[in-house]
Write a protein that holds these residues in place. Sequence first.
Motif, PDB file in Angstrom:
ATOM      1  N   PRO A  18      12.262  16.670 -10.182  1.00 34.60           N
ATOM      2  CA  PRO A  18      11.457  15.456  -9.992  1.00 34.60           C
ATOM      3  C   PRO A  18      11.916  14.637  -8.792  1.00 34.60           C
ATOM      4  O   PRO A  18      11.078  14.040  -8.104  1.00 34.60           O
ATOM      5  CB  PRO A  18      11.651  14.682 -11.293  1.00 34.60           C
ATOM      6  N   SER A 107       3.310   9.539 -11.300  1.00 36.48           N
ATOM      7  CA  SER A 107       4.569  10.289 -11.353  1.00 36.48           C
ATOM      8  C   SER A 107       5.628   9.730 -10.438  1.00 36.48           C
ATOM      9  O   SER A 107       6.796  10.055 -10.578  1.00 36.48           O
ATOM     10  CB  SER A 107       4.308  11.752 -11.010  1.00 36.48           C
ATOM     11  N   ASP A 114      10.764  12.870 -17.449  1.00 34.56           N
ATOM     12  CA  ASP A 114       9.390  12.856 -17.920  1.00 34.56           C
ATOM     13  C   ASP A 114       9.076  11.699 -18.834  1.00 34.56           C
ATOM     14  O   ASP A 114       7.948  11.495 -19.234  1.00 34.56           O
ATOM     15  CB  ASP A 114       9.075  14.148 -18.664  1.00 34.56           C
TER      16      ASP A 114
ATOM     17  N   SER B   7       5.056  18.836 -18.691  1.00 38.02           N
ATOM     18  CA  SER B   7       5.410  18.139 -17.461  1.00 38.02           C
ATOM     19  C   SER B   7       5.411  19.083 -16.272  1.00 38.02           C
ATOM     20  O   SER B   7       5.524  20.303 -16.417  1.00 38.02           O
ATOM     21  CB  SER B   7       6.796  17.540 -17.604  1.00 38.02           C
ATOM     22  N   ASP B   9       7.826  19.234 -14.312  1.00 40.90           N
ATOM     23  CA  ASP B   9       9.160  19.832 -14.417  1.00 40.90           C
ATOM     24  C   ASP B   9       9.083  21.174 -15.110  1.00 40.90           C
ATOM     25  O   ASP B   9       9.555  22.195 -14.601  1.00 40.90           O
ATOM     26  CB  ASP B   9      10.087  18.927 -15.233  1.00 40.90           C
TER      27      ASP B   9
END
Lengths: 118, 118
Positions: A18, A107, A114, B7, B9
Amino acid sequence: MPAQQPSLDAIFSALADPTRRAILAMLLEDDMAVTDVAAPFEMSLAAISKHLAVLAAAGLIRQERRGRIIWCKLEPDGLRNASVWMQGFGQFEPVDLDDFERFLRESLPLMDGDDAKP
Amino acid sequence: MPAQQPSLDAIFSALADPTRRAILAMLLEDDMAVTDVAAPFEMSLAAISKHLAVLAAAGLIRQERRGRIIWCKLEPDGLRNASVWMQGFGQFEPVDLDDFERFLRESLPLMDGDDAKP
DNA sequence: GCTTTGTTTAACTTGCCGGTTGAATATGGG
DNA sequence: CCCATATTCAACCGGCAAGTTAAACAAAGC
């Protein structure tokens, strides 16, 4: 070391983090120096430097030194292979850029995983 | 456990593994039982089972039991979020499905990394 | 030339990931 | 009921990825 065609391995694992995605999103707006990239994050500069190295190795950004600061710029072509690969699975409808805009807004604030704040 | 919106991710790190990408490519052609998915690989069945679990957690496949065998099927929608995200960076030209076909042929035989035979 | 600013390197810690093996849990068939 | 088939679970291991801090390197400025 012309950064020969990076692998899907490299590209996807680069995108899996991320922090790195957030960096890409930042660079989407403008080229930035390493220090400036690091500013919004809570981790050390060295850590960000490593993240940038990973992104560069994946062909997603380029870093070029000018003077003593190193400019990081997006390399949009780097994503093409991965994008081609992915789309083969979906026959997706043409992508709406507004979707992307919204996605970024959602995001970007949370660059640590998350857990969204409901 | 409705596998709520996975997600980025999860999706990208699932895609980062060549074995898992190979599995997806296999499932693109047809639904398969776990044992059959595992067959072409040199690793243990348990390992493949884990890979499948990762793919399922990422929303990229669904596994549904019928009788004593569990069918794995692609979940193309799972890729949409990631695809939307990626395309925002490139404004790529519309994806040519032939490109994808070629890509698969190149990347399928070697499911153990990146060394291509030139 | 020394100091400051910008960035990377090195050494180290920690935790997760991908793999193994062996036992456990279904389910179906004689 | 027993056995074979299909799949997962549990415990474990080695390696790598991501973070830290401290030192090194590079270029500018005074």
